[in-house]
Design a protein around this motif. Structure first.
Motif, PDB file in Angstrom:
ATOM      1  N   VAL A 174       0.836  -1.201   0.000  1.00  0.00           N
ATOM      2  CA  VAL A 174       0.000   0.000   0.000  1.00  0.00           C
ATOM      3  C   VAL A 174       0.875   1.258   0.000  1.00  0.00           C
ATOM      4  O   VAL A 174       0.575   2.246  -0.677  1.00  0.00           O
ATOM      5  N   HIS A 175       1.985   1.207   0.735  1.00  0.00           N
ATOM      6  CA  HIS A 175       2.911   2.345   0.751  1.00  0.00           C
ATOM      7  C   HIS A 175       3.452   2.621  -0.643  1.00  0.00           C
ATOM      8  O   HIS A 175       3.552   3.782  -1.075  1.00  0.00           O
ATOM      9  N   ARG A 176       3.803   1.562  -1.367  1.00  0.00           N
ATOM     10  CA  ARG A 176       4.291   1.737  -2.733  1.00  0.00           C
ATOM     11  C   ARG A 176       3.234   2.412  -3.619  1.00  0.00           C
ATOM     12  O   ARG A 176       3.544   3.302  -4.413  1.00  0.00           O
ATOM     13  N   GLU A 177       1.968   2.003  -3.463  1.00  0.00           N
ATOM     14  CA  GLU A 177       0.895   2.608  -4.258  1.00  0.00           C
ATOM     15  C   GLU A 177       0.648   4.048  -3.835  1.00  0.00           C
ATOM     16  O   GLU A 177       0.386   4.921  -4.679  1.00  0.00           O
ATOM     17  N   ALA A 178       0.716   4.320  -2.536  1.00  0.00           N
ATOM     18  CA  ALA A 178       0.533   5.697  -2.059  1.00  0.00           C
ATOM     19  C   ALA A 178       1.621   6.610  -2.623  1.00  0.00           C
ATOM     20  O   ALA A 178       1.356   7.765  -2.974  1.00  0.00           O
ATOM     21  N   LEU A 179       2.840   6.088  -2.711  1.00  0.00           N
ATOM     22  CA  LEU A 179       3.917   6.866  -3.321  1.00  0.00           C
ATOM     23  C   LEU A 179       3.618   7.139  -4.798  1.00  0.00           C
ATOM     24  O   LEU A 179       3.827   8.258  -5.296  1.00  0.00           O
ATOM     25  N   TYR A 180       3.144   6.117  -5.499  1.00  0.00           N
ATOM     26  CA  TYR A 180       2.855   6.282  -6.925  1.00  0.00           C
ATOM     27  C   TYR A 180       1.774   7.349  -7.148  1.00  0.00           C
ATOM     28  O   TYR A 180       1.920   8.218  -8.018  1.00  0.00           O
ATOM     29  N   TYR A 181       0.705   7.294  -6.348  1.00  0.00           N
ATOM     30  CA  TYR A 181      -0.396   8.251  -6.524  1.00  0.00           C
ATOM     31  C   TYR A 181      -0.157   9.559  -5.765  1.00  0.00           C
ATOM     32  O   TYR A 181      -0.996  10.459  -5.820  1.00  0.00           O
ATOM     33  N   ASN A 182       0.956   9.633  -5.044  1.00  0.00           N
ATOM     34  CA  ASN A 182       1.346  10.843  -4.312  1.00  0.00           C
ATOM     35  C   ASN A 182       0.270  11.285  -3.307  1.00  0.00           C
ATOM     36  O   ASN A 182      -0.081  12.462  -3.227  1.00  0.00           O
ATOM     37  N   ILE A 183      -0.212  10.333  -2.528  1.00  0.00           N
ATOM     38  CA  ILE A 183      -1.165  10.649  -1.457  1.00  0.00           C
ATOM     39  C   ILE A 183      -0.334  10.861  -0.197  1.00  0.00           C
ATOM     40  O   ILE A 183      -0.084   9.941   0.598  1.00  0.00           O
ATOM     41  N   THR A 184       0.134  12.080  -0.006  1.00  0.00           N
ATOM     42  CA  THR A 184       1.170  12.361   0.989  1.00  0.00           C
ATOM     43  C   THR A 184       0.701  12.091   2.419  1.00  0.00           C
ATOM     44  O   THR A 184       1.490  11.644   3.260  1.00  0.00           O
ATOM     45  N   ALA A 185      -0.567  12.358   2.718  1.00  0.00           N
ATOM     46  CA  ALA A 185      -1.053  12.106   4.078  1.00  0.00           C
ATOM     47  C   ALA A 185      -0.996  10.623   4.420  1.00  0.00           C
ATOM     48  O   ALA A 185      -0.619  10.243   5.529  1.00  0.00           O
ATOM     49  N   LEU A 186      -1.341   9.771   3.460  1.00  0.00           N
ATOM     50  CA  LEU A 186      -1.286   8.328   3.682  1.00  0.00           C
ATOM     51  C   LEU A 186       0.162   7.855   3.767  1.00  0.00           C
ATOM     52  O   LEU A 186       0.492   6.988   4.589  1.00  0.00           O
ATOM     53  N   ILE A 187       1.018   8.407   2.930  1.00  0.00           N
ATOM     54  CA  ILE A 187       2.438   8.051   2.980  1.00  0.00           C
ATOM     55  C   ILE A 187       2.995   8.299   4.380  1.00  0.00           C
ATOM     56  O   ILE A 187       3.661   7.444   4.973  1.00  0.00           O
ATOM     57  N   LYS A 188       2.692   9.470   4.928  1.00  0.00           N
ATOM     58  CA  LYS A 188       3.204   9.821   6.258  1.00  0.00           C
ATOM     59  C   LYS A 188       2.650   8.888   7.327  1.00  0.00           C
ATOM     60  O   LYS A 188       3.403   8.409   8.197  1.00  0.00           O
ATOM     61  N   ARG A 189       1.354   8.593   7.264  1.00  0.00           N
ATOM     62  CA  ARG A 189       0.747   7.714   8.263  1.00  0.00           C
ATOM     63  C   ARG A 189       1.322   6.300   8.174  1.00  0.00           C
ATOM     64  O   ARG A 189       1.567   5.649   9.199  1.00  0.00           O
ATOM     65  N   LEU A 190       1.535   5.810   6.968  1.00  0.00           N
ATOM     66  CA  LEU A 190       2.097   4.472   6.806  1.00  0.00           C
ATOM     67  C   LEU A 190       3.532   4.405   7.316  1.00  0.00           C
ATOM     68  O   LEU A 190       3.952   3.406   7.902  1.00  0.00           O
ATOM     69  N   GLU A 191       4.292   5.468   7.079  1.00  0.00           N
ATOM     70  CA  GLU A 191       5.690   5.469   7.504  1.00  0.00           C
ATOM     71  C   GLU A 191       5.832   5.581   9.020  1.00  0.00           C
ATOM     72  O   GLU A 191       6.922   5.404   9.550  1.00  0.00           O
ATOM     73  N   GLU A 192       4.739   5.846   9.709  1.00  0.00           N
ATOM     74  CA  GLU A 192       4.749   5.862  11.171  1.00  0.00           C
ATOM     75  C   GLU A 192       4.364   4.509  11.761  1.00  0.00           C
ATOM     76  O   GLU A 192       4.467   4.313  12.979  1.00  0.00           O
ATOM     77  N   THR A 193       3.928   3.570  10.916  1.00  0.00           N
ATOM     78  CA  THR A 193       3.567   2.243  11.418  1.00  0.00           C
ATOM     79  C   THR A 193       4.835   1.475  11.785  1.00  0.00           C
ATOM     80  O   THR A 193       5.908   1.722  11.224  1.00  0.00           O
TER      81      THR A 193
END
Length: 246
Positions: A99-118
């Motif tokens: 999911v993190h890889r897909e969030a990076l592709y679609y540039n959903i920055t809020a999700l990227i940040k939340r995932l990187e805190e898991t």
């Protein structure tokens, strides 16, 4: 006069096309690599800097499939997790790396940040990757190991490569003596280190194994036991990396 009239016609057609594509239905049907989804225009535009918001901003003409659904040519296996976050800010608990890889592709920055805190990504990004960034030529060495192993795989069940691990600058000072005492082919030894971080040589070897196996290879790492001599020093810098092909 004719040129001016032609230019006006092109501009009018452009404006008409732009207007027609800005009139999206409030409910949008999506085909993401064969996976079908329904969402609202507000949801898809909820993160203004994302690729989805850009796709449906009325300025572009998204592609459609034969049934008129908007088509995104990308694997849609984890697209539902992105939609769920955009709808309700729910962070997925499974398939975090994908999911993190897909969030990076679609540039959903809020999700990227939340995932990187898991925990799954925090340890990888803050711990392991920060450590590996301090190991000189780490990524290049991984590629060298794979290249050598594949070259030695012809008519063989296994390929074995010698690794030398030198965690500190003091260890580097002993390198010449250590390599001269090695019975194996010295030209093919791949050396890691030194680094300025607390992880040990064993930690580095765990990273090597993890990164090679993430590419689909099966590998084992064992210490290389050198013959002891009464007059010579025994060095524990060397390890045997074995690829198993079948």
């Amino acid at each position: 006069m004719k040129a001016k009239h032609s230019s006006w016609n092109r501009l009018r057609r452009s404006l008409t096309c732009s207007t027609s594509w800005s009139q999206f239905s409030p409910v949008v049907q999506l085909n993401v690599g064969g996976h079908l989804f329904s969402s609202t225009l507000n949801t898809l535009r909820s993160h203004p800097d994302s690729k989805l918001a850009e796709m449906f901003n009325g300025q572009n003409k998204p592609r459609t499939d034969a049934q008129g659904r908007f088509f995104i040519d990308r694997d849609g296996s984890h697209f539902g997790a992105l939609l769920e976050f955009m709808r309700s800010e729910t962070v997925p608990t499974e398939n975090i790396h994908e999911v993190h890889r897909e969030a990076l592709y679609y540039n959903i920055t809020a999700l990227i940040k939340r995932l990187e805190e898991t925990p799954q990504l925090f340890g990888e990004l803050v711990g392991r990757q920060q450590f590996l960034s301090r190991v000189p030529h780490y990524k290049e060495n991984i590629e060298v190991l794979i290249r050598i192993a594949r070259a030695e795989a012809v008519a063989a069940r296994r390929s074995t490569i010698m690794i030398c691990v030198l965690p500190s600058k003091d260890d580097v000072g002993c390198y010449d003596d250590a390599i001269s005492s090695l019975e194996a082919d010295k030209e093919s030894v791949v050396t890691f280190g030194p680094w300025t971080a607390s992880p040990s040589a064993r930690d580095l070897l765990d990273c090597v194994k993890m990164d090679i196996e993430s590419r689909g290879y099966r590998v084992e790492i064992q210490p290389h036991v050198m013959e002891r001599s009464f007059m010579s020093r025994n060095y524990d810098y060397f390890y045997r990396l074995t690829f198993s092909w079948w």
